[in-house]
Design a protein around this motif. Sequence first.
Motif, mmCIF file in Angstrom:
data_model
loop_
_atom_site.group_PDB
_atom_site.id
_atom_site.type_symbol
_atom_site.label_atom_id
_atom_site.label_comp_id
_atom_site.label_asym_id
_atom_site.label_seq_id
_atom_site.Cartn_x
_atom_site.Cartn_y
_atom_site.Cartn_z
ATOM 1 N N ALA A 1 85.502 -16.669 -35.151
ATOM 2 C CA ALA A 1 86.376 -17.846 -35.116
ATOM 3 C C ALA A 1 87.837 -17.434 -35.283
ATOM 4 O O ALA A 1 88.719 -17.945 -34.581
ATOM 5 C CB ALA A 1 85.965 -18.846 -36.191
ATOM 6 N N LYS A 2 88.092 -16.518 -36.192
ATOM 7 C CA LYS A 2 89.452 -16.017 -36.386
ATOM 8 C C LYS A 2 89.928 -15.276 -35.137
ATOM 9 O O LYS A 2 91.075 -15.425 -34.708
ATOM 10 C CB LYS A 2 89.515 -15.097 -37.606
ATOM 11 N N TYR A 3 89.054 -14.476 -34.564
ATOM 12 C CA TYR A 3 89.370 -13.754 -33.336
ATOM 13 C C TYR A 3 89.769 -14.732 -32.236
ATOM 14 O O TYR A 3 90.788 -14.565 -31.564
ATOM 15 C CB TYR A 3 88.151 -12.927 -32.915
ATOM 16 N N ASP A 4 88.960 -15.770 -32.047
ATOM 17 C CA ASP A 4 89.237 -16.757 -30.999
ATOM 18 C C ASP A 4 90.557 -17.484 -31.244
ATOM 19 O O ASP A 4 91.304 -17.772 -30.304
ATOM 20 C CB ASP A 4 88.095 -17.764 -30.892
ATOM 21 N N ALA A 5 90.855 -17.783 -32.517
ATOM 22 C CA ALA A 5 92.113 -18.456 -32.856
ATOM 23 C C ALA A 5 93.305 -17.574 -32.506
ATOM 24 O O ALA A 5 94.309 -18.043 -31.960
ATOM 25 C CB ALA A 5 92.125 -18.825 -34.336
ATOM 26 N N TRP A 6 93.196 -16.285 -32.799
ATOM 27 C CA TRP A 6 94.268 -15.350 -32.483
ATOM 28 C C TRP A 6 94.368 -15.153 -30.966
ATOM 29 O O TRP A 6 95.454 -15.189 -30.393
ATOM 30 C CB TRP A 6 94.015 -14.057 -33.214
ATOM 31 N N LEU A 7 93.234 -14.991 -30.323
ATOM 32 C CA LEU A 7 93.212 -14.795 -28.869
ATOM 33 C C LEU A 7 93.862 -15.970 -28.147
ATOM 34 O O LEU A 7 94.545 -15.789 -27.136
ATOM 35 C CB LEU A 7 91.769 -14.603 -28.390
ATOM 36 N N SER A 8 93.686 -17.179 -28.670
ATOM 37 C CA SER A 8 94.245 -18.371 -28.026
ATOM 38 C C SER A 8 95.773 -18.361 -28.028
ATOM 39 O O SER A 8 96.393 -19.118 -27.292
ATOM 40 C CB SER A 8 93.733 -19.633 -28.707
ATOM 41 N N ARG A 9 96.379 -17.497 -28.818
ATOM 42 C CA ARG A 9 97.847 -17.403 -28.896
ATOM 43 C C ARG A 9 98.395 -16.203 -28.134
ATOM 44 O O ARG A 9 99.591 -15.933 -28.166
ATOM 45 C CB ARG A 9 98.295 -17.308 -30.361
ATOM 46 N N LYS A 10 97.533 -15.502 -27.423
ATOM 47 C CA LYS A 10 97.930 -14.306 -26.681
ATOM 48 C C LYS A 10 99.085 -14.620 -25.730
ATOM 49 O O LYS A 10 99.080 -15.626 -25.042
ATOM 50 C CB LYS A 10 96.738 -13.755 -25.890
ATOM 51 N N GLY A 11 100.071 -13.729 -25.737
ATOM 52 C CA GLY A 11 101.196 -13.856 -24.824
ATOM 53 C C GLY A 11 102.359 -14.678 -25.360
ATOM 54 O O GLY A 11 103.427 -14.710 -24.750
ATOM 55 N N ILE A 12 102.191 -15.312 -26.493
ATOM 56 C CA ILE A 12 103.260 -16.113 -27.071
ATOM 57 C C ILE A 12 104.240 -15.182 -27.788
ATOM 58 O O ILE A 12 103.829 -14.288 -28.524
ATOM 59 C CB ILE A 12 102.697 -17.156 -28.070
#
Length: 82
Positions: free
Chosen positions: A50-61
Amino acid sequence: MADFNAILEKTKAFSKKPPTEVYLEFYGLYKQIHEGDINIEKPADAEGAAKYDAWLSRKGITVDAAKAAYIALYEKYDPIYG
């Protein structure tokens, strides 16, 4: 823009604990600000994933954009959890 470090401390001092989905919104932005794009393998355990997915969702920002989003998130949730 408000001072990010001051907002970060205020977020840590929320009087009520936000639910997991809200925590993960903050977590993803925090990791993006401090470490940049995700650079780890997805963990097998549910919490780590879940933490991984939360971080991944911000990729490129960018850092500045992530800080602005973090502050906006704080302003959204402070009346509820502050």
